[in-house]
Design an enzyme around this catalytic site. Structure first.
Site, PDB file in Angstrom:
ATOM      1  N   TYR A 115       0.827  -1.222   0.000  1.00 53.12           N
ATOM      2  CA  TYR A 115       0.000   0.000   0.000  1.00 53.12           C
ATOM      3  C   TYR A 115       0.856   1.265   0.000  1.00 53.12           C
ATOM      4  O   TYR A 115       0.431   2.286  -0.555  1.00 53.12           O
ATOM      5  CB  TYR A 115      -1.000  -0.029   1.161  1.00 53.12           C
ATOM      6  CG  TYR A 115      -2.119  -0.992   0.874  1.00 53.12           C
ATOM      7  CD1 TYR A 115      -3.126  -0.666  -0.032  1.00 53.12           C
ATOM      8  CD2 TYR A 115      -2.129  -2.260   1.444  1.00 53.12           C
ATOM      9  CE1 TYR A 115      -4.127  -1.569  -0.339  1.00 53.12           C
ATOM     10  CE2 TYR A 115      -3.135  -3.178   1.143  1.00 53.12           C
ATOM     11  CZ  TYR A 115      -4.128  -2.824   0.250  1.00 53.12           C
ATOM     12  OH  TYR A 115      -5.118  -3.718  -0.068  1.00 53.12           O
TER      13      TYR A 115
ATOM     14  N   ARG B  86       1.438   1.761  -3.601  1.00 53.48           N
ATOM     15  CA  ARG B  86       0.216   2.270  -4.258  1.00 53.48           C
ATOM     16  C   ARG B  86       0.070   3.767  -3.991  1.00 53.48           C
ATOM     17  O   ARG B  86      -0.278   4.540  -4.858  1.00 53.48           O
ATOM     18  CB  ARG B  86      -1.047   1.566  -3.722  1.00 53.48           C
ATOM     19  CG  ARG B  86      -1.100   0.056  -3.783  1.00 53.48           C
ATOM     20  CD  ARG B  86      -1.591  -0.424  -5.126  1.00 53.48           C
ATOM     21  NE  ARG B  86      -0.584  -0.300  -6.146  1.00 53.48           N
ATOM     22  CZ  ARG B  86       0.529  -1.051  -6.224  1.00 53.48           C
ATOM     23  NH1 ARG B  86       0.781  -1.969  -5.345  1.00 53.48           N
ATOM     24  NH2 ARG B  86       1.401  -0.869  -7.192  1.00 53.48           N
TER      25      ARG B  86
ATOM     26  N   GLN C 226     -15.028   2.856  -6.235  1.00 51.70           N
ATOM     27  CA  GLN C 226     -14.378   1.716  -5.576  1.00 51.70           C
ATOM     28  C   GLN C 226     -12.890   1.997  -5.417  1.00 51.70           C
ATOM     29  O   GLN C 226     -12.177   1.239  -4.786  1.00 51.70           O
ATOM     30  CB  GLN C 226     -14.541   0.459  -6.437  1.00 51.70           C
ATOM     31  CG  GLN C 226     -15.984   0.023  -6.614  1.00 51.70           C
ATOM     32  CD  GLN C 226     -16.108  -1.012  -7.717  1.00 51.70           C
ATOM     33  OE1 GLN C 226     -16.009  -2.204  -7.491  1.00 51.70           O
ATOM     34  NE2 GLN C 226     -16.329  -0.552  -8.936  1.00 51.70           N
ATOM     35  N   ASN C 227     -12.440   3.100  -6.023  1.00 50.17           N
ATOM     36  CA  ASN C 227     -11.005   3.371  -6.041  1.00 50.17           C
ATOM     37  C   ASN C 227     -10.536   3.961  -4.722  1.00 50.17           C
ATOM     38  O   ASN C 227     -11.234   4.757  -4.095  1.00 50.17           O
ATOM     39  CB  ASN C 227     -10.664   4.332  -7.177  1.00 50.17           C
ATOM     40  CG  ASN C 227     -11.036   3.750  -8.525  1.00 50.17           C
ATOM     41  OD1 ASN C 227     -11.249   2.541  -8.630  1.00 50.17           O
ATOM     42  ND2 ASN C 227     -11.128   4.575  -9.546  1.00 50.17           N
ATOM     43  N   VAL C 228      -9.320   3.584  -4.357  1.00 45.85           N
ATOM     44  CA  VAL C 228      -8.732   4.145  -3.143  1.00 45.85           C
ATOM     45  C   VAL C 228      -7.851   5.348  -3.474  1.00 45.85           C
ATOM     46  O   VAL C 228      -7.280   5.960  -2.582  1.00 45.85           O
ATOM     47  CB  VAL C 228      -7.950   3.065  -2.349  1.00 45.85           C
ATOM     48  CG1 VAL C 228      -8.919   2.043  -1.755  1.00 45.85           C
ATOM     49  CG2 VAL C 228      -6.892   2.372  -3.204  1.00 45.85           C
TER      50      VAL C 228
ATOM     51  N   HIS D 158     -14.361   1.606  -0.871  1.00 48.43           N
ATOM     52  CA  HIS D 158     -13.302   0.689  -0.423  1.00 48.43           C
ATOM     53  C   HIS D 158     -12.170   1.410   0.305  1.00 48.43           C
ATOM     54  O   HIS D 158     -11.063   0.895   0.383  1.00 48.43           O
ATOM     55  CB  HIS D 158     -12.755  -0.101  -1.626  1.00 48.43           C
ATOM     56  CG  HIS D 158     -13.767  -1.039  -2.217  1.00 48.43           C
ATOM     57  ND1 HIS D 158     -13.686  -1.550  -3.492  1.00 48.43           N
ATOM     58  CD2 HIS D 158     -14.909  -1.552  -1.682  1.00 48.43           C
ATOM     59  CE1 HIS D 158     -14.725  -2.337  -3.715  1.00 48.43           C
ATOM     60  NE2 HIS D 158     -15.485  -2.346  -2.642  1.00 48.43           N
TER      61      HIS D 158
HETATM   62  N1  APR Z   1     -11.223   3.066 -19.455  1.00 49.81           N
HETATM   63  C1  APR Z   1     -12.302   2.443 -18.918  1.00 49.81           C
HETATM   64  N2  APR Z   1     -12.240   1.213 -18.412  1.00 49.81           N
HETATM   65  C2  APR Z   1     -11.042   0.584 -18.442  1.00 49.81           C
HETATM   66  C3  APR Z   1      -9.891   1.169 -18.980  1.00 49.81           C
HETATM   67  C4  APR Z   1     -10.011   2.485 -19.509  1.00 49.81           C
HETATM   68  N3  APR Z   1      -8.981   3.117 -20.037  1.00 49.81           N
HETATM   69  N4  APR Z   1      -8.869   0.291 -18.839  1.00 49.81           N
HETATM   70  C5  APR Z   1      -9.380  -0.792 -18.244  1.00 49.81           C
HETATM   71  N5  APR Z   1     -10.688  -0.624 -17.996  1.00 49.81           N
HETATM   72  C6  APR Z   1     -11.651  -1.520 -17.358  1.00 49.81           C
HETATM   73  C7  APR Z   1     -11.421  -2.991 -17.591  1.00 49.81           C
HETATM   74  O1  APR Z   1     -11.991  -3.384 -18.836  1.00 49.81           O
HETATM   75  C8  APR Z   1     -12.129  -3.607 -16.406  1.00 49.81           C
HETATM   76  O2  APR Z   1     -13.489  -3.877 -16.694  1.00 49.81           O
HETATM   77  O3  APR Z   1     -11.533  -1.350 -15.962  1.00 49.81           O
HETATM   78  C9  APR Z   1     -12.052  -2.504 -15.343  1.00 49.81           C
HETATM   79  C10 APR Z   1     -11.125  -2.819 -14.190  1.00 49.81           C
HETATM   80  O4  APR Z   1     -11.642  -3.889 -13.471  1.00 49.81           O
HETATM   81  P1  APR Z   1     -10.943  -4.356 -12.106  1.00 49.81           P
HETATM   82  O5  APR Z   1      -9.473  -4.446 -12.308  1.00 49.81           O
HETATM   83  O6  APR Z   1     -11.652  -5.582 -11.654  1.00 49.81           O
HETATM   84  O7  APR Z   1     -11.199  -3.119 -11.123  1.00 49.81           O
HETATM   85  P2  APR Z   1     -12.497  -2.810 -10.246  1.00 49.81           P
HETATM   86  O8  APR Z   1     -13.729  -3.264 -10.932  1.00 49.81           O
HETATM   87  O9  APR Z   1     -12.408  -1.385  -9.842  1.00 49.81           O
HETATM   88  O10 APR Z   1     -12.219  -3.727  -8.981  1.00 49.81           O
HETATM   89  C11 APR Z   1     -13.115  -3.707  -7.904  1.00 49.81           C
HETATM   90  O11 APR Z   1     -11.655  -5.106  -6.647  1.00 49.81           O
HETATM   91  O12 APR Z   1      -9.552  -5.747  -5.964  1.00 49.81           O
HETATM   92  C12 APR Z   1     -10.660  -5.021  -5.637  1.00 49.81           C
HETATM   93  O13 APR Z   1     -10.812  -3.398  -4.001  1.00 49.81           O
HETATM   94  C13 APR Z   1     -10.416  -3.576  -5.342  1.00 49.81           C
HETATM   95  O14 APR Z   1     -11.915  -1.723  -5.676  1.00 49.81           O
HETATM   96  C14 APR Z   1     -11.338  -2.861  -6.287  1.00 49.81           C
HETATM   97  C15 APR Z   1     -12.383  -3.908  -6.612  1.00 49.81           C
END
Ligand code: APR
Length: 234
Positions: A53, A56, A86-88, A104
């Site tokens: 973290y 990060r 959901q972003n930190v 989160h």
């Molecule tokens: N623009 C829009 N979407 C994008 C881009 C972009 N440039 N690049 C990637 N993505 C999309 C991907 O297609 C994917 O669907 O972002 C999404 C990312 O998904 P995850 O990595 O699963 O992230 P998220 O959904 O925020 O995760 C949820 O999981 O690990 C935990 O706590 C963490 O808050 C997080 C939660």
């Protein structure tokens, strides 16, 4: 005036240079969730968790908001907009969004490993083993780990239940309860998903999926919404 809720995930910050979690080059390819993002990991190897973290947080400080974050601020100058993220990271706030609910947690805050409050700013922007709260307990990141409760889910659900327009952006919709928020939207709510990847959203009523990056797709949708709003009210 329509009320808008923007529900964002890691993809909105991808074009700011912050890695997502589940894409092919995502954080969960490099690290195991079980090693760095669970209460068990914290018990087993707190130093590794803190290092993860701290890194990060360092990357967040170097990143800048991108056109997607700024588009939300532009929309909010025409109609009420609440952001649920959901972003930190703090890129929504740094872009200028006033109403941001972090589901989160936040990298910019730390707290005791025992007491949920108060929240502190990390000294020198890092947490080390041995850094203590005022009551003498070890500090930990203010983030929700897998297996922990999500205290902000109820207020988030309340916001979504009052939305006329729900814009979901940059999330794989894989993690619950966050992914279930879309089902709190009222019947007539317009729902738009902006994410380049295919999603299985068959169970979401009338969801328009725009398969585009946030940095281009969101500013375009925002301009369309503003133009529609202005012409309806001319
Ligand atoms: N623009 C829009 N979407 C994008 C881009 C972009 N440039 N690049 C990637 N993505 C999309 C991907 O297609 C994917 O669907 O972002 C999404 C990312 O998904 P995850 O990595 O699963 O992230 P998220 O959904 O925020 O995760 C949820 O999981 O690990 C935990 O706590 C963490 O808050 C997080 C939660």
């Amino acid at each position: 005036m329509p009320r808008v809720v923007v529900f964002s995930g890691a993809g909105i910050s991808a074009e700011s240079g912050l890695k997502t979690f589940r894409d092919s080059d995502g954080l969960w390819e490099e690290y195991s969730i079980m090693d760095v993002a669970t209460p068990e990991a914290w018990k087993r190897d707190p130093e590794l968790v803190l290092r993860f973290y701290n890194e990060r947080r360092k990357q967040m400080r170097q990143a800048l908001p991108n056109p997607a974050h700024f588009a939300i601020v532009k929309l909010a100058s025409h109609m009420p907009v609440d952001v649920i993220t959901q972003n930190v990271d703090d890129l929504h706030e740094r872009a200028g969004s006033a109403s941001v609910l972090h589901l989160h947690g936040e990298l910019a805050k730390v707290r005791s490993e025992i007491y949920p409050e108060p929240l502190y700013d990390p000294v020198n922007d890092v947490i080390n083993l041995g850094d203590l709260c005022e009551r003498g307990t070890q500090l930990r990141p203010h983030v929700v780990w897998f297996g922990e409760s999500v205290p902000m889910i109820e207020p988030a659900s309340q916001l979504v239940s009052q939305a006329d327009i729900l814009i979901i952006v940059g999330t794989s919709l894989n993690v619950y309860p966050a992914a279930g928020l879309v089902h709190s939207a009222p019947y007539g709510c317009r729902k738009i998903l902006i994410d380049p990847a295919e999603h299985n959203t068959g169970n979401v009523f009338r969801l328009q999926h725009i398969r585009e990056n946030a940095g281009t797709g969101l500013p375009r949708i925002v301009d369309e919404l503003i133009a529609g709003f202005i012409s309806e009210n001319a």
